[in-house]
Design a protein around this motif. Sequence first.
Motif, PDB file in Angstrom:
ATOM      1  N   PHE A   1      -8.533  40.017  89.913  1.00  0.00           N
ATOM      2  CA  PHE A   1      -8.411  41.384  90.088  1.00  0.00           C
ATOM      3  C   PHE A   1      -6.782  41.754  90.212  1.00  0.00           C
ATOM      4  O   PHE A   1      -6.160  42.759  89.621  1.00  0.00           O
ATOM      5  CB  PHE A   1      -8.960  42.362  90.979  1.00  0.00           C
ATOM      6  N   ARG A   2      -6.337  40.980  91.305  1.00  0.00           N
ATOM      7  CA  ARG A   2      -4.751  41.101  91.515  1.00  0.00           C
ATOM      8  C   ARG A   2      -3.887  41.041  90.132  1.00  0.00           C
ATOM      9  O   ARG A   2      -3.159  41.513  89.748  1.00  0.00           O
ATOM     10  CB  ARG A   2      -4.595  40.177  92.626  1.00  0.00           C
ATOM     11  N   ILE A   3      -4.292  39.969  89.289  1.00  0.00           N
ATOM     12  CA  ILE A   3      -3.670  39.466  88.263  1.00  0.00           C
ATOM     13  C   ILE A   3      -3.903  40.607  87.026  1.00  0.00           C
ATOM     14  O   ILE A   3      -2.816  41.160  86.377  1.00  0.00           O
ATOM     15  CB  ILE A   3      -4.068  37.842  87.551  1.00  0.00           C
TER      16      ILE A   3
ATOM     17  N   VAL B   1     -22.551  27.825 102.869  1.00  0.00           N
ATOM     18  CA  VAL B   1     -22.855  29.270 102.268  1.00  0.00           C
ATOM     19  C   VAL B   1     -21.913  30.224 102.431  1.00  0.00           C
ATOM     20  O   VAL B   1     -20.933  30.721 101.182  1.00  0.00           O
ATOM     21  CB  VAL B   1     -24.120  29.710 102.486  1.00  0.00           C
ATOM     22  N   GLY B   2     -21.170  30.270 103.565  1.00  0.00           N
ATOM     23  CA  GLY B   2     -20.186  31.266 103.788  1.00  0.00           C
ATOM     24  C   GLY B   2     -18.815  30.872 103.198  1.00  0.00           C
ATOM     25  O   GLY B   2     -18.022  31.419 102.435  1.00  0.00           O
ATOM     26  N   LYS B   3     -18.499  29.422 102.832  1.00  0.00           N
ATOM     27  CA  LYS B   3     -17.432  29.062 102.479  1.00  0.00           C
ATOM     28  C   LYS B   3     -17.269  29.110 101.091  1.00  0.00           C
ATOM     29  O   LYS B   3     -16.465  29.599 100.327  1.00  0.00           O
ATOM     30  CB  LYS B   3     -17.068  27.633 103.031  1.00  0.00           C
ATOM     31  N   ARG B   4     -18.724  28.864 100.441  1.00  0.00           N
ATOM     32  CA  ARG B   4     -18.757  29.070  99.044  1.00  0.00           C
ATOM     33  C   ARG B   4     -18.708  30.429  98.689  1.00  0.00           C
ATOM     34  O   ARG B   4     -17.997  30.757  97.602  1.00  0.00           O
ATOM     35  CB  ARG B   4     -20.163  28.429  98.747  1.00  0.00           C
ATOM     36  N   GLU B   5     -19.179  31.436  99.281  1.00  0.00           N
ATOM     37  CA  GLU B   5     -19.129  32.846  99.049  1.00  0.00           C
ATOM     38  C   GLU B   5     -17.821  33.320  99.468  1.00  0.00           C
ATOM     39  O   GLU B   5     -17.261  33.996  98.467  1.00  0.00           O
ATOM     40  CB  GLU B   5     -19.981  33.636  99.815  1.00  0.00           C
ATOM     41  N   GLY B   6     -17.112  32.821 100.358  1.00  0.00           N
ATOM     42  CA  GLY B   6     -15.663  33.213 100.371  1.00  0.00           C
ATOM     43  C   GLY B   6     -14.681  32.663  99.319  1.00  0.00           C
ATOM     44  O   GLY B   6     -13.892  33.405  98.870  1.00  0.00           O
TER      45      GLY B   6
ATOM     46  N   LYS C   1     -11.673  34.007  94.497  1.00  0.00           N
ATOM     47  CA  LYS C   1     -11.173  34.087  93.238  1.00  0.00           C
ATOM     48  C   LYS C   1     -11.341  35.427  92.409  1.00  0.00           C
ATOM     49  O   LYS C   1     -10.477  35.532  91.643  1.00  0.00           O
ATOM     50  CB  LYS C   1     -12.303  32.905  92.514  1.00  0.00           C
ATOM     51  N   ARG C   2     -12.386  36.178  92.592  1.00  0.00           N
ATOM     52  CA  ARG C   2     -12.480  37.359  92.131  1.00  0.00           C
ATOM     53  C   ARG C   2     -11.289  38.347  92.694  1.00  0.00           C
ATOM     54  O   ARG C   2     -10.803  38.912  91.786  1.00  0.00           O
ATOM     55  CB  ARG C   2     -13.993  38.044  92.642  1.00  0.00           C
TER      56      ARG C   2
END
Length: 70
Positions: free
Chosen positions: A38-40, A23-28, A33-34
């Motif tokens: 936002f950086r782009i 779950v931690g990896k998936r959320e990370g 990606k988010r």
Amino acid sequence: MCKAFDDLMKEERREGRKEGKRVGKREGKKEGKREEKFRIIRKMAKEGLEEGLICRITGCTKEELAAAGR
């Protein structure tokens, strides 16, 4: 009986830890990606692209566009 219970509890804890890592990896990944999106968006805005164009290219909403600017 106590040994069997202890072994069962150890196995359940192990499985819980594995699930937590998954779950931690998936959320990370989702958060990563988010942040990249936002950086782009910020980079595009800095280059002077119009908000509507940024939204069309990135697929972001006006709310995400505003959030990315912060």
